[in-house]
Design an enzyme around this catalytic site. Structure first.
Site, PDB file in Angstrom:
ATOM      1  CE  LYS A  13     -80.235  84.763  32.548  1.00 34.37           C
ATOM      2  NZ  LYS A  13     -79.766  85.223  33.857  1.00 34.37           N
ATOM      3  NE  ARG A  88     -75.108  81.986  31.007  1.00 35.01           N
ATOM      4  CZ  ARG A  88     -75.332  81.311  32.084  1.00 35.01           C
ATOM      5  NH1 ARG A  88     -74.361  80.611  32.647  1.00 35.01           N
ATOM      6  NH2 ARG A  88     -76.515  81.313  32.651  1.00 35.01           N
ATOM      7  NE  ARG A 127     -81.874  80.825  42.236  1.00 33.47           N
ATOM      8  CZ  ARG A 127     -81.375  81.047  41.038  1.00 33.47           C
ATOM      9  NH1 ARG A 127     -82.172  81.391  40.042  1.00 33.47           N
ATOM     10  NH2 ARG A 127     -80.087  80.950  40.818  1.00 33.47           N
ATOM     11  NE  ARG A 133     -80.666  77.051  42.092  1.00 34.02           N
ATOM     12  CZ  ARG A 133     -81.050  77.422  40.900  1.00 34.02           C
ATOM     13  NH1 ARG A 133     -82.262  77.862  40.695  1.00 34.02           N
ATOM     14  NH2 ARG A 133     -80.213  77.359  39.888  1.00 34.02           N
ATOM     15  NE  ARG A 144     -74.286  81.802  39.111  1.00 36.47           N
ATOM     16  CZ  ARG A 144     -75.527  81.601  39.548  1.00 36.47           C
ATOM     17  NH1 ARG A 144     -75.753  81.311  40.818  1.00 36.47           N
ATOM     18  NH2 ARG A 144     -76.553  81.715  38.731  1.00 36.47           N
TER      19      ARG A 144
END
Length: 191
Positions: A13, A88, A127, A133, A144
């Site tokens: 996204k 969401r 990632r 992260r 998630r």
């Protein structure tokens, strides 16, 4: 052009939002970026958001809604926007409807990026390594995705009922996915 870009975590996204927003000359508004900015400043909202983000949960609607409403009131959104990561939940859909109604505008389209869940886990773990992260551990990523499936996916049905939804395969080279999105938006606008 007032667009929503939806899809599970890791579906691309953010990457696609920047390209689409540039193409249509509207700001890309990412709730993830808003959350991270508040966390970095250690604002009260940021500290609240951090607790939920660390657990792989969504930030409460009232916090998210306030941040989004404030951002949509900025002058650069007068000609349109692209929302990435909001709404969401069905409650957030209602809040966005109210915000848009107050402004006398409506959504142009909703693009849903779809991708295989196991590929999403692989993408997000890569990632995490590349960007350091801490919120992207295997356990948090899977949580998630579960939360997305249970809370966010039902929004697609609601937007489909309104005739706004365009579903696009989010896997493949960035330029190919972008071409699919633009083709879906052209098809949606001529329907």
């Amino acid at each position: 052009m007032r667009l929503l870009l939806m899809g599970p975590p890791g579906a691309g996204k953010g990457t696609q939002a920047a390209a689409i927003a540039e193409r249509f000359g509207v700001p890309a508004i990412s709730t993830g970026d808003i959350f991270r900015a508040n966390v970095a400043r250690q604002s009260e909202l940021g500290r609240t958001a951090q607790r939920y983000m660390d657990a792989g949960e969504y930030v409460p609607d009232e916090v998210t809604n306030a941040m989004v409403a404030q951002r949509l009131s900025d002058t650069d959104c007068a000609g349109g926007f692209l929302l990435d990561g909001y709404p969401r939940t069905l409650q957030q859909v209602d809040e966005l409807d109210a915000i848009l109604e107050r402004d006398g505008v409506a959504l142009s389209a909703v693009v849903l990026l779809e991708a295989d869940p196991e590929e999403l886990v692989r993408r997000l773990l890569r990632r995490a390594l590349d960007q350091g992260r801490a919120d992207d551990t295997d356990e948090v990523i899977r949580r998630r995705l579960e939360v997305y499936a249970s809370e966010t996916a039902p929004l697609a049905a609601q937007y489909a009922e309104r005739g706004l939804l365009a579903t696009v395969d989010g896997l493949g080279p960035v330029t190919e996915v972008a071409e699919r999105i633009l083709a879906a938006l052209v098809a949606k606008s001529s329907a």
